[in-house]
Design an enzyme around this catalytic site. Structure first.
Site, PDB file in Angstrom:
ATOM      1  N   SER A 156       4.352   5.857  -5.261  1.00 41.42           N
ATOM      2  CA  SER A 156       5.685   6.756  -5.116  1.00 41.42           C
ATOM      3  C   SER A 156       6.375   6.297  -3.945  1.00 41.42           C
ATOM      4  O   SER A 156       5.944   5.967  -3.131  1.00 41.42           O
ATOM      5  CB  SER A 156       5.150   8.100  -4.825  1.00 41.42           C
ATOM      6  OG  SER A 156       4.417   8.582  -3.835  1.00 41.42           O
ATOM      7  N   TYR A 208       1.569  13.105  13.677  1.00 36.26           N
ATOM      8  CA  TYR A 208       3.038  12.616  13.237  1.00 36.26           C
ATOM      9  C   TYR A 208       3.065  11.541  14.371  1.00 36.26           C
ATOM     10  O   TYR A 208       3.916  10.062  14.154  1.00 36.26           O
ATOM     11  CB  TYR A 208       3.905  13.081  12.138  1.00 36.26           C
ATOM     12  CG  TYR A 208       3.802  12.186  11.182  1.00 36.26           C
ATOM     13  CD1 TYR A 208       3.372  11.541  10.240  1.00 36.26           C
ATOM     14  CD2 TYR A 208       5.637  11.412  11.578  1.00 36.26           C
ATOM     15  CE1 TYR A 208       4.501  10.547   9.569  1.00 36.26           C
ATOM     16  CE2 TYR A 208       6.566  10.833  10.295  1.00 36.26           C
ATOM     17  CZ  TYR A 208       6.696  10.727   9.619  1.00 36.26           C
ATOM     18  OH  TYR A 208       6.866   9.901   8.579  1.00 36.26           O
ATOM     19  N   ILE A 242       9.036   5.177  -1.142  1.00 32.41           N
ATOM     20  CA  ILE A 242       9.785   3.834  -0.684  1.00 32.41           C
ATOM     21  C   ILE A 242       8.468   3.029  -1.004  1.00 32.41           C
ATOM     22  O   ILE A 242       8.734   2.065  -1.354  1.00 32.41           O
ATOM     23  CB  ILE A 242       8.918   4.133   0.976  1.00 32.41           C
ATOM     24  CG1 ILE A 242      10.722   4.671   1.089  1.00 32.41           C
ATOM     25  CG2 ILE A 242       9.299   2.790   1.750  1.00 32.41           C
ATOM     26  CD1 ILE A 242      10.139   5.627   3.299  1.00 32.41           C
ATOM     27  N   SER A 258       1.642   2.923  -2.544  1.00 32.41           N
ATOM     28  CA  SER A 258       3.328   2.633  -3.682  1.00 32.41           C
ATOM     29  C   SER A 258       2.750   2.943  -4.609  1.00 32.41           C
ATOM     30  O   SER A 258       3.423   2.956  -5.968  1.00 32.41           O
ATOM     31  CB  SER A 258       3.088   0.730  -3.712  1.00 32.41           C
ATOM     32  OG  SER A 258       1.680   0.759  -3.929  1.00 32.41           O
ATOM     33  N   THR A 274       0.653  -1.093  -0.343  1.00 28.33           N
ATOM     34  CA  THR A 274      -0.361   0.009  -0.254  1.00 28.33           C
ATOM     35  C   THR A 274       0.929   1.276  -0.297  1.00 28.33           C
ATOM     36  O   THR A 274       2.026   1.101   0.439  1.00 28.33           O
ATOM     37  CB  THR A 274      -1.148  -0.189   1.054  1.00 28.33           C
ATOM     38  OG1 THR A 274      -0.241  -0.042   2.574  1.00 28.33           O
ATOM     39  CG2 THR A 274      -1.813  -1.036   1.303  1.00 28.33           C
TER      40      THR A 274
END
Length: 267
Positions: free
Chosen positions: A17, A156, A19, A15, A13
């Site tokens: 762009s 975050y 990592i 995915s 997931t």
């Protein structure tokens, strides 16, 4: 080293762009059949076209904040490839930032919904089939912020700390079924997310991107002794290893790929 991944099925997931995309590419190069997923309306189709040269890959858009989307995602991957034996949850956002007293409930809720609850939903859908099959691998993407919080990114940081706890808890609950759950914690990787952060910083400082990155490393990330942003493939390499045969005794671990950013022994 033979990673023993040829013919396996994976879902990645987040995915389209960064990592996630690099992880999908490396898995494909190891002979894995890969389903990529990201929010509808993103670049998932163009990412799919770019990855086809590396192996068998399909794209299934889904929003991890919506339970129905996640359930439909797994159903579609099952129809197209089979039940995934490897699941990498790379979906995530920086989310609400700024002074703690100025970030409202909505900002917190959105950040937690994507970063933490998205991972909860993905893992909850993945584990039953893995248990039935006799095992599987789940890798959750956390962050150095999980153990070394920054005051302007507390939503975050909290969401990523939750991911570390989730990783350890799942590893204890399902390791006996050979479902191995681990996390990877990157720091300041060259991705569209950090590009946006540095573009904003450059504008605020009235400087160029390179100078913004240099000053950020010096002022905000002094522990990153390599003095550069990491590359997505450097993180993806650690993720793919955790999915491999040689990593079959690693469970409940957190691997930091952070240039030394975390400045303590803990975490």
């Amino acid at each position: 080293m033979n990673f023993g991944l040829d013919g396996k099925i994976a879902l990645v997931t987040g995915s389209d762009s960064g990592i996630g995309r690099e992880t999908a590419r490396m898995l494909l190069e190891e002979g894995v059949r890969v389903a990529i997923s990201d929010r509808p309306g993103g670049d998932i189709e163009s990412t799919l076209e770019g990855l086809k040269q590396y192996g068998e890959v399909v794209a299934v858009p889904a929003d991890v904040t919506k339970l129905a989307d996640v359930q439909a995602l797994f159903a579609k991957v099952r129809d197209l490839l089979g039940d995934p034996e490897i699941v990498v949850n790379a979906a995530g956002v920086t989310g609400a930032t700024g002074d703690f007293l100025e970030v409202d409930d909505a900002g917190w809720a959105e950040t937690l919904e994507i970063n933490l609850m998205g991972a909860v939903r993905v893992a909850r859908e993945a584990i039953p089939a893995m248990r039935k099959a006799g095992g599987g691998r789940i890798v959750l993407i956390a962050s150095e912020d999980a153990v070394q919080p920054y005051v302007d990114e507390l939503a975050y940081c909290a969401s990523k700390a939750g991911l570390l706890n989730l990783t350890k808890g799942l590893s204890k609950a399902y390791g006996c079924d050979n479902v191995l759950v681990n996390s990877v914690s990157p720091a300041f990787i060259e991705t569209p997310m950090t590009d946006a952060m540095m573009e904003k910083r450059a504008k605020e400082l009235g400087t160029d991107m390179d100078s913004a990155i240099e000053s950020f490393l010096k002022e905000e990330r002094p522990g990153m002794v390599l003095k550069r942003r990491g590359k997505a493939e450097e993180v993806a390499a650690a993720i793919v290893f955790l999915c491999s045969g040689p990593a079959s005794f690693i469970n409940g671990a957190n691997i930091r790929v952070d240039s030394g950013a975390v400045m303590t022994m803990a975490g």
